[in-house]
Design a protein around this motif. Sequence first.
Motif, PDB file in Angstrom:
ATOM      1  N   SER A  72      31.763  42.932  33.227  1.00 48.15           N
ATOM      2  CA  SER A  72      33.062  42.313  33.450  1.00 48.15           C
ATOM      3  C   SER A  72      32.865  41.058  34.285  1.00 48.15           C
ATOM      4  CB  SER A  72      34.012  43.281  34.174  1.00 48.15           C
ATOM      5  OG  SER A  72      33.491  43.629  35.446  1.00 48.15           O
ATOM      6  N   VAL A  73      33.889  40.219  34.309  1.00 46.60           N
ATOM      7  CA  VAL A  73      33.837  38.950  35.037  1.00 46.60           C
ATOM      8  C   VAL A  73      34.887  38.983  36.135  1.00 46.60           C
ATOM      9  CG1 VAL A  73      34.103  36.454  34.879  1.00 46.60           C
ATOM     10  CG2 VAL A  73      33.012  37.705  33.009  1.00 46.60           C
ATOM     11  N   PRO A  74      34.474  39.039  37.403  1.00 44.79           N
ATOM     12  CA  PRO A  74      35.450  39.189  38.492  1.00 44.79           C
ATOM     13  C   PRO A  74      36.375  37.995  38.685  1.00 44.79           C
ATOM     14  CG  PRO A  74      33.227  38.846  39.350  1.00 44.79           C
ATOM     15  CD  PRO A  74      33.089  39.076  37.884  1.00 44.79           C
ATOM     16  N   THR A  75      36.002  36.837  38.161  1.00 48.68           N
ATOM     17  CA  THR A  75      36.858  35.651  38.307  1.00 48.68           C
ATOM     18  C   THR A  75      37.836  35.485  37.149  1.00 48.68           C
ATOM     19  OG1 THR A  75      35.170  34.287  37.236  1.00 48.68           O
ATOM     20  CG2 THR A  75      35.104  34.431  39.650  1.00 48.68           C
ATOM     21  N   ALA A  76      37.886  36.457  36.249  1.00 48.63           N
ATOM     22  CA  ALA A  76      38.695  36.334  35.035  1.00 48.63           C
ATOM     23  C   ALA A  76      40.186  36.286  35.343  1.00 48.63           C
ATOM     24  CB  ALA A  76      38.406  37.498  34.098  1.00 48.63           C
ATOM     25  N   PRO A  78      44.731  40.128  36.926  1.00 45.61           N
ATOM     26  CA  PRO A  78      43.869  38.939  36.916  1.00 45.61           C
ATOM     27  C   PRO A  78      43.437  38.531  38.317  1.00 45.61           C
ATOM     28  CG  PRO A  78      46.158  38.317  36.563  1.00 45.61           C
ATOM     29  CD  PRO A  78      46.124  39.816  36.537  1.00 45.61           C
ATOM     30  N   ALA A  79      42.340  37.781  38.361  1.00 47.65           N
ATOM     31  CA  ALA A  79      41.879  37.237  39.634  1.00 47.65           C
ATOM     32  C   ALA A  79      42.909  36.267  40.193  1.00 47.65           C
ATOM     33  CB  ALA A  79      40.539  36.532  39.438  1.00 47.65           C
ATOM     34  N   ASP A  80      42.984  36.209  41.492  1.00 48.35           N
ATOM     35  CA  ASP A  80      43.888  35.273  42.169  1.00 48.35           C
ATOM     36  C   ASP A  80      43.058  34.412  43.115  1.00 48.35           C
ATOM     37  OD1 ASP A  80      45.745  33.912  43.704  1.00 48.35           O
ATOM     38  OD2 ASP A  80      47.168  35.590  43.737  1.00 48.35           O
ATOM     39  N   PRO A  81      42.639  33.234  42.648  1.00 49.01           N
ATOM     40  CA  PRO A  81      41.787  32.380  43.492  1.00 49.01           C
ATOM     41  C   PRO A  81      42.437  32.024  44.819  1.00 49.01           C
ATOM     42  CG  PRO A  81      41.809  31.606  41.222  1.00 49.01           C
ATOM     43  CD  PRO A  81      42.874  32.646  41.324  1.00 49.01           C
ATOM     44  N   ALA A  82      43.748  31.870  44.812  1.00 53.35           N
ATOM     45  CA  ALA A  82      44.437  31.483  46.050  1.00 53.35           C
ATOM     46  C   ALA A  82      44.300  32.559  47.120  1.00 53.35           C
ATOM     47  CB  ALA A  82      45.906  31.208  45.756  1.00 53.35           C
ATOM     48  N   LYS A  83      44.353  33.804  46.698  1.00 56.10           N
ATOM     49  CA  LYS A  83      44.228  34.919  47.642  1.00 56.10           C
ATOM     50  C   LYS A  83      42.781  35.402  47.780  1.00 56.10           C
ATOM     51  CE  LYS A  83      48.893  36.715  46.786  1.00 56.10           C
ATOM     52  NZ  LYS A  83      49.679  37.900  46.341  1.00 56.10           N
ATOM     53  N   GLY A  84      41.924  34.929  46.883  1.00 50.77           N
ATOM     54  CA  GLY A  84      40.536  35.371  46.924  1.00 50.77           C
ATOM     55  C   GLY A  84      40.326  36.784  46.424  1.00 50.77           C
ATOM     56  N   THR A  85      41.223  37.281  45.583  1.00 50.82           N
ATOM     57  CA  THR A  85      41.096  38.634  45.041  1.00 50.82           C
ATOM     58  C   THR A  85      40.492  38.591  43.640  1.00 50.82           C
ATOM     59  OG1 THR A  85      43.375  38.533  44.216  1.00 50.82           O
ATOM     60  CG2 THR A  85      43.009  39.523  46.372  1.00 50.82           C
ATOM     61  N   PRO A  86      39.547  39.464  43.341  1.00 52.23           N
ATOM     62  CA  PRO A  86      38.917  39.466  42.026  1.00 52.23           C
ATOM     63  C   PRO A  86      39.783  40.154  40.982  1.00 52.23           C
ATOM     64  CG  PRO A  86      38.001  41.228  43.350  1.00 52.23           C
ATOM     65  CD  PRO A  86      38.940  40.460  44.251  1.00 52.23           C
ATOM     66  N   ALA A  87      39.478  39.897  39.724  1.00 53.05           N
ATOM     67  CA  ALA A  87      40.110  40.627  38.626  1.00 53.05           C
ATOM     68  C   ALA A  87      39.709  42.097  38.712  1.00 53.05           C
ATOM     69  CB  ALA A  87      39.685  40.040  37.288  1.00 53.05           C
ATOM     70  N   SER A  88      40.605  42.972  38.262  1.00 53.65           N
ATOM     71  CA  SER A  88      40.306  44.402  38.360  1.00 53.65           C
ATOM     72  C   SER A  88      41.079  45.190  37.322  1.00 53.65           C
ATOM     73  CB  SER A  88      40.622  44.928  39.766  1.00 53.65           C
ATOM     74  OG  SER A  88      42.008  44.803  40.041  1.00 53.65           O
ATOM     75  N   ALA A  89      40.566  46.384  37.056  1.00 47.69           N
ATOM     76  CA  ALA A  89      41.221  47.357  36.187  1.00 47.69           C
ATOM     77  C   ALA A  89      40.503  48.678  36.401  1.00 47.69           C
ATOM     78  CB  ALA A  89      41.153  46.936  34.723  1.00 47.69           C
ATOM     79  N   THR A  90      41.179  49.778  36.103  1.00 45.28           N
ATOM     80  CA  THR A  90      40.558  51.094  36.134  1.00 45.28           C
ATOM     81  C   THR A  90      41.101  51.906  34.979  1.00 45.28           C
ATOM     82  OG1 THR A  90      40.373  51.036  38.557  1.00 45.28           O
ATOM     83  CG2 THR A  90      40.104  53.178  37.484  1.00 45.28           C
ATOM     84  N   CYS A  91      40.251  52.135  33.996  1.00 43.05           N
ATOM     85  CA  CYS A  91      40.651  52.899  32.812  1.00 43.05           C
ATOM     86  C   CYS A  91      39.719  54.095  32.664  1.00 43.05           C
ATOM     87  CB  CYS A  91      40.603  52.029  31.568  1.00 43.05           C
ATOM     88  SG  CYS A  91      41.667  50.560  31.658  1.00 43.05           S
ATOM     89  N   CYS A  92      40.297  55.282  32.635  1.00 47.02           N
ATOM     90  CA  CYS A  92      39.522  56.518  32.677  1.00 47.02           C
ATOM     91  C   CYS A  92      39.691  57.324  31.381  1.00 47.02           C
ATOM     92  CB  CYS A  92      39.970  57.375  33.852  1.00 47.02           C
ATOM     93  SG  CYS A  92      39.966  56.524  35.449  1.00 47.02           S
ATOM     94  N   THR A  93      38.670  58.107  31.068  1.00 52.43           N
ATOM     95  CA  THR A  93      38.804  59.002  29.910  1.00 52.43           C
ATOM     96  C   THR A  93      39.949  59.977  30.121  1.00 52.43           C
ATOM     97  OG1 THR A  93      37.152  60.517  30.855  1.00 52.43           O
ATOM     98  CG2 THR A  93      36.360  58.832  29.313  1.00 52.43           C
ATOM     99  N   SER A  94      40.224  60.332  31.368  1.00 48.54           N
ATOM    100  CA  SER A  94      41.319  61.262  31.668  1.00 48.54           C
ATOM    101  C   SER A  94      42.688  60.627  31.501  1.00 48.54           C
ATOM    102  CB  SER A  94      41.176  61.800  33.094  1.00 48.54           C
ATOM    103  OG  SER A  94      41.109  60.735  34.029  1.00 48.54           O
ATOM    104  N   ASP A  95      42.734  59.315  31.246  1.00 49.00           N
ATOM    105  CA  ASP A  95      44.010  58.636  30.997  1.00 49.00           C
ATOM    106  C   ASP A  95      44.477  58.794  29.548  1.00 49.00           C
ATOM    107  OD1 ASP A  95      44.127  57.618  33.607  1.00 49.00           O
ATOM    108  OD2 ASP A  95      43.044  55.791  33.060  1.00 49.00           O
ATOM    109  N   ILE A  96      43.544  59.156  28.648  1.00 47.25           N
ATOM    110  CA  ILE A  96      43.853  59.149  27.218  1.00 47.25           C
ATOM    111  C   ILE A  96      43.357  60.422  26.548  1.00 47.25           C
ATOM    112  CG2 ILE A  96      43.865  56.629  27.038  1.00 47.25           C
ATOM    113  CD1 ILE A  96      41.007  56.758  25.990  1.00 47.25           C
ATOM    114  N   THR A  97      43.886  60.695  25.377  1.00 49.72           N
ATOM    115  CA  THR A  97      43.465  61.873  24.611  1.00 49.72           C
ATOM    116  C   THR A  97      42.175  61.577  23.850  1.00 49.72           C
ATOM    117  OG1 THR A  97      44.654  61.235  22.608  1.00 49.72           O
ATOM    118  CG2 THR A  97      45.882  62.498  24.275  1.00 49.72           C
TER     119      THR A  97
END
Length: 411
Positions: free
Chosen positions: A175-179, A142-161
């Motif tokens: 996506s919403v970076p402030t989520a 999740p985003a961390d307003p205190a640190k100023g870091t946006p929400a993030s994730a990385t999901c790849c087709t190579s992660d799953i069958t």
Amino acid sequence: MMRAPLISSLTFGLASAAPFNWPGNPHHHDEINVQLGPRPYFVVNDMDEGPLKIKLQSCSEGPFYSTDFTFGHRGAPLQFPEHTKESYMAAARMGAGVIECDVTFTKDKQLVCRHSMCDLHTTTNILTIPELAKKCTQPFIPADPAKGTPASATCCTSDITLAEFKALCAKMDGSVPTATNVTQYMAGTPPFRTDLYSTCGTLMTHKEYIGLIDGFGLKFTPEAKTPMVPMPYEGWTQEQFAQSIIDDYKNVGIDASRVYPQSFLIDDVYYWIKHEPEFGKQAVALDEQVDTPEGYLNSTTQLATLAKNGVKIVAPAFFALVKLDTNMNIVPSEYSIAARKAGLDIISWSFERSGFLNHGGGYYYQYVKEVINNDGDMYTVLDVLAKQVGIRALFSDWPASVTYYANCMGL
């Protein structure tokens, strides 16, 4: 979360309008009753007054037909989740003679249609399925307003069958970076798009895409997406990946003349030219060097070398093909002139991907932004691309808009 057993209204509408043969009945083609909807008329009506507007208005009642001038970019993702069955069906209905599958692969080396190997977190519901979300390269943070870091994730087709991939639902890319939670993060559809047809888009394998497009009697443009895992991948080389794409067409008897394989990696294009020469005749060298001034100059000077090495078609973003002259008229760019001098055909991308053009049009209109101030200006640019640059085809996020122009101009 399993797919809801619903038949989309689009699927039902297409089935009732024409007796399509779905995958499993290859090479049996039915004529498509092309329907363009209101968008092209909206764009034409928004044009500045002049001869081009009058000409396009004169074509309002058709007839409309499929044309190879129109490439469905990821299907019809202006309103449908990209690279889904629903998006491809919409593109076919809107007259795209050629429809795209960006090809990447799953953990078990199965070819699937996704714009990027690692876009599942913004284009599907994978983050809502705990057993799959935990397999992501980077699970949701999740985003961390205190640190100023946006929400993030990385999901790849190579992660799953493949089986896990097919259990996902596609959504509109965004996506919403402030989520601060997954539900918030999965929102973010741009205001010029819609979630109306994004209830549970049907993800496609490359083979399923071939079956679907072949059933329409249309043509294919698979893009070998640059892998985001080190290659070789578990012993599978880049060359084997490029070959596997072509093999899927050969294995079901698709003639090479119906296939436009593409890649941003020039070595993929050279591989096809050397090892699959019939497919290599229509291999498309995608060009993103033009994104920087230095790269634009390098690409322009390298076009003759590409042609000498057997490349027949180049494909930059269309901003690189036009510029403004001293009278503020839109004219062919130095790149366009050099490509023609080298004897190269040009396919460009991507129409209807800029949203509202009230303020210059952004990336795709950057070299002519001073004269872009309404949506109707897109047809002014398209007219220069078609008549002065002489492009062979144009990718579009809403194929109806290009089909309308192409049909009107006899392309």
